[in-house]
Design a protein around this motif. Structure first.
Motif, PDB file in Angstrom:
ATOM      1  N   ALA A  54      12.874  -1.192   0.410  1.00  0.00           N
ATOM      2  CA  ALA A  54      12.735  -0.167  -0.436  1.00  0.00           C
ATOM      3  C   ALA A  54      11.899  -0.419  -1.533  1.00  0.00           C
ATOM      4  O   ALA A  54      11.600  -1.538  -1.849  1.00  0.00           O
ATOM      5  CB  ALA A  54      14.230   0.481  -0.941  1.00  0.00           C
ATOM      6  N   LEU A  55      11.233   0.505  -1.973  1.00  0.00           N
ATOM      7  CA  LEU A  55      10.559   0.569  -3.463  1.00  0.00           C
ATOM      8  C   LEU A  55      11.054   1.448  -4.457  1.00  0.00           C
ATOM      9  O   LEU A  55      11.247   2.351  -4.210  1.00  0.00           O
ATOM     10  CB  LEU A  55       8.831   1.013  -3.214  1.00  0.00           C
ATOM     11  CG  LEU A  55       7.965   0.627  -4.476  1.00  0.00           C
ATOM     12  CD1 LEU A  55       8.029  -0.739  -5.006  1.00  0.00           C
ATOM     13  CD2 LEU A  55       6.562   0.980  -4.110  1.00  0.00           C
ATOM     14  N   VAL A  56      11.689   0.485  -5.407  1.00  0.00           N
ATOM     15  CA  VAL A  56      12.596   1.287  -6.460  1.00  0.00           C
ATOM     16  C   VAL A  56      12.042   1.225  -8.040  1.00  0.00           C
ATOM     17  O   VAL A  56      11.690   0.277  -8.450  1.00  0.00           O
ATOM     18  CB  VAL A  56      13.813   0.491  -6.208  1.00  0.00           C
ATOM     19  CG1 VAL A  56      14.943   1.304  -7.309  1.00  0.00           C
ATOM     20  CG2 VAL A  56      14.247   0.246  -4.915  1.00  0.00           C
ATOM     21  N   GLY A  57      11.885   2.492  -8.318  1.00  0.00           N
ATOM     22  CA  GLY A  57      11.514   2.998  -9.768  1.00  0.00           C
ATOM     23  C   GLY A  57      12.576   2.715 -10.739  1.00  0.00           C
ATOM     24  O   GLY A  57      13.126   1.631 -11.135  1.00  0.00           O
ATOM     25  N   GLY A  58      13.156   3.663 -11.141  1.00  0.00           N
ATOM     26  CA  GLY A  58      14.287   4.103 -12.071  1.00  0.00           C
ATOM     27  C   GLY A  58      15.414   3.133 -11.796  1.00  0.00           C
ATOM     28  O   GLY A  58      15.786   2.431 -12.682  1.00  0.00           O
ATOM     29  N   ALA A  59      15.953   2.956 -10.821  1.00  0.00           N
ATOM     30  CA  ALA A  59      17.156   2.147 -10.459  1.00  0.00           C
ATOM     31  C   ALA A  59      17.010   0.642 -10.550  1.00  0.00           C
ATOM     32  O   ALA A  59      17.806  -0.074 -10.554  1.00  0.00           O
ATOM     33  CB  ALA A  59      17.720   2.472  -9.215  1.00  0.00           C
ATOM     34  N   SER A  60      15.679   0.360 -10.657  1.00  0.00           N
ATOM     35  CA  SER A  60      15.356  -1.122 -10.667  1.00  0.00           C
ATOM     36  C   SER A  60      15.331  -1.712 -11.922  1.00  0.00           C
ATOM     37  O   SER A  60      15.351  -3.002 -12.391  1.00  0.00           O
ATOM     38  CB  SER A  60      13.930  -1.488 -10.156  1.00  0.00           C
ATOM     39  OG  SER A  60      12.801  -1.130 -10.823  1.00  0.00           O
TER      40      SER A  60
ATOM     41  N   ILE B  69       7.799  -1.592   6.538  1.00  0.00           N
ATOM     42  CA  ILE B  69       7.520  -0.074   5.838  1.00  0.00           C
ATOM     43  C   ILE B  69       8.460   0.303   4.935  1.00  0.00           C
ATOM     44  O   ILE B  69       9.775   0.183   5.522  1.00  0.00           O
ATOM     45  CB  ILE B  69       7.273   0.938   7.112  1.00  0.00           C
ATOM     46  CG1 ILE B  69       6.162   0.439   8.034  1.00  0.00           C
ATOM     47  CG2 ILE B  69       6.806   2.391   6.539  1.00  0.00           C
ATOM     48  CD1 ILE B  69       6.013   1.229   9.373  1.00  0.00           C
ATOM     49  N   LEU B  70       8.266   0.366   3.800  1.00  0.00           N
ATOM     50  CA  LEU B  70       9.251   0.464   2.612  1.00  0.00           C
ATOM     51  C   LEU B  70       9.567   1.951   2.440  1.00  0.00           C
ATOM     52  O   LEU B  70       8.401   2.626   2.530  1.00  0.00           O
ATOM     53  CB  LEU B  70       9.156  -0.159   1.355  1.00  0.00           C
ATOM     54  CG  LEU B  70       8.528  -1.646   1.211  1.00  0.00           C
ATOM     55  CD1 LEU B  70       8.456  -2.275  -0.095  1.00  0.00           C
ATOM     56  CD2 LEU B  70       9.469  -2.450   2.056  1.00  0.00           C
ATOM     57  N   TYR B  71      10.844   2.418   2.163  1.00  0.00           N
ATOM     58  CA  TYR B  71      10.846   3.848   1.636  1.00  0.00           C
ATOM     59  C   TYR B  71      10.869   3.706   0.087  1.00  0.00           C
ATOM     60  O   TYR B  71      11.537   2.779  -0.444  1.00  0.00           O
ATOM     61  CB  TYR B  71      12.081   4.391   2.176  1.00  0.00           C
ATOM     62  CG  TYR B  71      12.317   5.828   1.583  1.00  0.00           C
ATOM     63  CD1 TYR B  71      11.468   6.900   1.763  1.00  0.00           C
ATOM     64  CD2 TYR B  71      13.275   5.999   0.205  1.00  0.00           C
ATOM     65  CE1 TYR B  71      11.726   7.974   1.167  1.00  0.00           C
ATOM     66  CE2 TYR B  71      13.329   7.160  -0.367  1.00  0.00           C
ATOM     67  CZ  TYR B  71      12.498   8.108  -0.128  1.00  0.00           C
ATOM     68  OH  TYR B  71      12.679   9.206  -0.680  1.00  0.00           O
ATOM     69  N   GLY B  72      10.234   4.775  -0.512  1.00  0.00           N
ATOM     70  CA  GLY B  72      10.309   4.573  -1.957  1.00  0.00           C
ATOM     71  C   GLY B  72      10.690   6.168  -2.525  1.00  0.00           C
ATOM     72  O   GLY B  72       9.839   7.272  -1.917  1.00  0.00           O
ATOM     73  N   GLY B  73      11.361   6.461  -3.497  1.00  0.00           N
ATOM     74  CA  GLY B  73      11.372   7.888  -3.957  1.00  0.00           C
ATOM     75  C   GLY B  73      12.960   8.018  -4.028  1.00  0.00           C
ATOM     76  O   GLY B  73      13.793   8.417  -3.279  1.00  0.00           O
TER      77      GLY B  73
ATOM     78  N   ALA C 161       4.295   1.155   1.666  1.00  0.00           N
ATOM     79  CA  ALA C 161       5.461   1.945   1.117  1.00  0.00           C
ATOM     80  C   ALA C 161       5.276   3.450   1.258  1.00  0.00           C
ATOM     81  O   ALA C 161       4.315   4.059   0.916  1.00  0.00           O
ATOM     82  CB  ALA C 161       5.349   1.674  -0.349  1.00  0.00           C
ATOM     83  N   TYR C 162       6.116   4.145   1.866  1.00  0.00           N
ATOM     84  CA  TYR C 162       6.240   5.482   2.058  1.00  0.00           C
ATOM     85  C   TYR C 162       6.829   6.236   0.934  1.00  0.00           C
ATOM     86  O   TYR C 162       8.185   5.920   0.825  1.00  0.00           O
ATOM     87  CB  TYR C 162       6.591   6.040   3.448  1.00  0.00           C
ATOM     88  CG  TYR C 162       6.979   7.429   3.476  1.00  0.00           C
ATOM     89  CD1 TYR C 162       5.783   8.449   3.148  1.00  0.00           C
ATOM     90  CD2 TYR C 162       8.009   8.011   3.800  1.00  0.00           C
ATOM     91  CE1 TYR C 162       5.906   9.713   3.036  1.00  0.00           C
ATOM     92  CE2 TYR C 162       8.233   9.498   3.538  1.00  0.00           C
ATOM     93  CZ  TYR C 162       7.359  10.288   3.339  1.00  0.00           C
ATOM     94  OH  TYR C 162       7.318  11.724   3.288  1.00  0.00           O
ATOM     95  N   GLU C 163       6.316   6.816   0.062  1.00  0.00           N
ATOM     96  CA  GLU C 163       7.025   7.247  -1.127  1.00  0.00           C
ATOM     97  C   GLU C 163       6.190   8.883  -1.258  1.00  0.00           C
ATOM     98  O   GLU C 163       5.415   9.087  -1.654  1.00  0.00           O
ATOM     99  CB  GLU C 163       6.419   6.498  -2.267  1.00  0.00           C
ATOM    100  CG  GLU C 163       6.656   5.164  -2.351  1.00  0.00           C
ATOM    101  CD  GLU C 163       6.717   4.713  -3.729  1.00  0.00           C
ATOM    102  OE1 GLU C 163       8.050   4.200  -4.181  1.00  0.00           O
ATOM    103  OE2 GLU C 163       5.755   4.732  -4.413  1.00  0.00           O
TER     104      GLU C 163
ATOM    105  N   LEU D 156       0.752  -1.117   0.025  1.00  0.00           N
ATOM    106  CA  LEU D 156      -0.060  -0.233   0.009  1.00  0.00           C
ATOM    107  C   LEU D 156       1.005   1.326  -0.090  1.00  0.00           C
ATOM    108  O   LEU D 156       1.481   1.397   0.916  1.00  0.00           O
ATOM    109  CB  LEU D 156      -0.968  -0.053   1.255  1.00  0.00           C
ATOM    110  CG  LEU D 156      -1.691   1.235   1.468  1.00  0.00           C
ATOM    111  CD1 LEU D 156      -2.302   1.764   0.315  1.00  0.00           C
ATOM    112  CD2 LEU D 156      -2.585   1.163   2.903  1.00  0.00           C
ATOM    113  N   CYS D 157       0.763   2.243  -1.025  1.00  0.00           N
ATOM    114  CA  CYS D 157       1.704   3.340  -1.240  1.00  0.00           C
ATOM    115  C   CYS D 157       0.779   4.285  -0.435  1.00  0.00           C
ATOM    116  O   CYS D 157      -0.122   4.724  -0.972  1.00  0.00           O
ATOM    117  CB  CYS D 157       2.070   3.493  -2.608  1.00  0.00           C
ATOM    118  SG  CYS D 157       2.894   2.331  -3.543  1.00  0.00           S
ATOM    119  N   VAL D 158       1.671   5.141   0.162  1.00  0.00           N
ATOM    120  CA  VAL D 158       1.225   6.349   0.807  1.00  0.00           C
ATOM    121  C   VAL D 158       2.201   7.240   0.683  1.00  0.00           C
ATOM    122  O   VAL D 158       3.456   7.188   0.448  1.00  0.00           O
ATOM    123  CB  VAL D 158       0.765   6.332   2.227  1.00  0.00           C
ATOM    124  CG1 VAL D 158      -0.273   5.120   2.522  1.00  0.00           C
ATOM    125  CG2 VAL D 158       2.029   5.947   3.263  1.00  0.00           C
ATOM    126  N   GLY D 159       1.715   8.656   0.410  1.00  0.00           N
ATOM    127  CA  GLY D 159       2.964  10.016   0.329  1.00  0.00           C
ATOM    128  C   GLY D 159       2.399  11.231   0.041  1.00  0.00           C
ATOM    129  O   GLY D 159       1.175  11.087  -0.650  1.00  0.00           O
TER     130      GLY D 159
END
Ligand code: PEP
Length: 252
Positions: A231-237, A208-212, A165-167, A125-128
């Motif tokens: 971690a929730l990883v976009g570009g670097a993944s 609790i993951l960190y993303g950003g 996921a805190y993004e 669940l993404c929040v931010g």
């Protein structure tokens, strides 16, 4: 301590052959992993190809979204049982890009979280908060509302398989990462809220993951925060060397 989760969100990238090749490189680089879990989330059309590559590996498969009805006249949607059928064990719900561009609301997020739980998927669940919300001092109010409303349809035992996921929206894809202090402040508050909803021992086990903009050069300091469990990883993944360095973050 919960087992850390390092998750890659591939967004709208990669045709299936590219996704399968990327998954193969990641799986190979994760063969040595013992104490952490890895997940990648390709597009729906690449799920089958990536599932084939990941079978028997240490890397789990996830989807980037889900619909809340299992079957029916809902053209274009993909349901939770279909994701399980495709080999998924995780699903990302409520990503800020879906909230911003596709009219995702706390109401639809709650329905998706509950449907995913019914099918046995672990829900991320993404929040931010947006930059405007942070600058207006509304960060804690925003993340609390998104968390509480997002789980409103989830039966109590479902909280145990939940991943939050805190993004911060201002950090996604911008190269601007939250400082470890900013991340820890919000993660600690999310943990406090979880403690009001479930047994504190169980709340401590929720990841609790960190993303950003998580990158090889900032992952170690973020993962050193007591309430950052992954971690929730976009570009670097999408870059195998970068993602594998993130997965192999160094513990302090
Ligand atoms: C994301 O899309 O969830 C994300 C965190 O992206 P990036 O790592 O590129 O900021």
């Amino acid at each position: 301590m919960p087992k850390p989760l390092l998750a890659g969100n591939w967004k709208l990238h990669c045709l299936s052959a590219e996704a399968a090749a990327l998954a193969g490189e990641i799986a190979k680089g994760c063969e040595d992993l013992q104490d952490r879990q890895v997940m990648v989330a390709p597009t729906f059309t690449s799920l089958a190809a990536v599932a084939g590559v990941l079978r028997g590996s240490k890397v789990a498969l996830g989807a980037q979204d889900v619909y809340w009805e299992d079957t029916g006249a809902f053209t274009g949607e993909v349901s939770a049982p279909m994701l399980v059928d495709a080999g998924c064990s995780f699903v990302i719900v409520g990503h800020s890009e879906r909230r911003e561009y596709f009219e995702e609301t706390d109401y639809t997020v709650a329905k998706k979280i509950a449907a995913s739980y019914r099918s046995g998927l672990s829900q991320i669940l993404c929040v931010g908060e947006t930059l405007d919300q942070r600058e207006a001092g509304e960060t804690m109010k925003v993340i609390e509302k998104q968390l509480r409303h997002g789980i409103v349809e989830l039966p109590a035992p479902g909280l145990e398989s939940l991943v939050v996921a805190y993004e911060p929206v201002w950090a996604i894809g911008t190269g601007r990462t939250a400082t470890p202090e900013q991340a820890e402040e919000v993660h600690a508050r999310l943990r406090e809220i979880l403690c009001t909803l479930m047994d504190p021992d169980k709340a401590d086990a929720v990841r609790i993951l960190y993303g950003g903009s998580v990158k090889p050069d900032n992952v170690d300091e973020l993962m050193a925060c007591p309430n950052v469990n992954g971690a929730l990883v976009g570009g670097a993944s999408l870059k195998p060397d970068d993602f594998l360095r993130i997965v192999h973050y160094e513990e302090s």
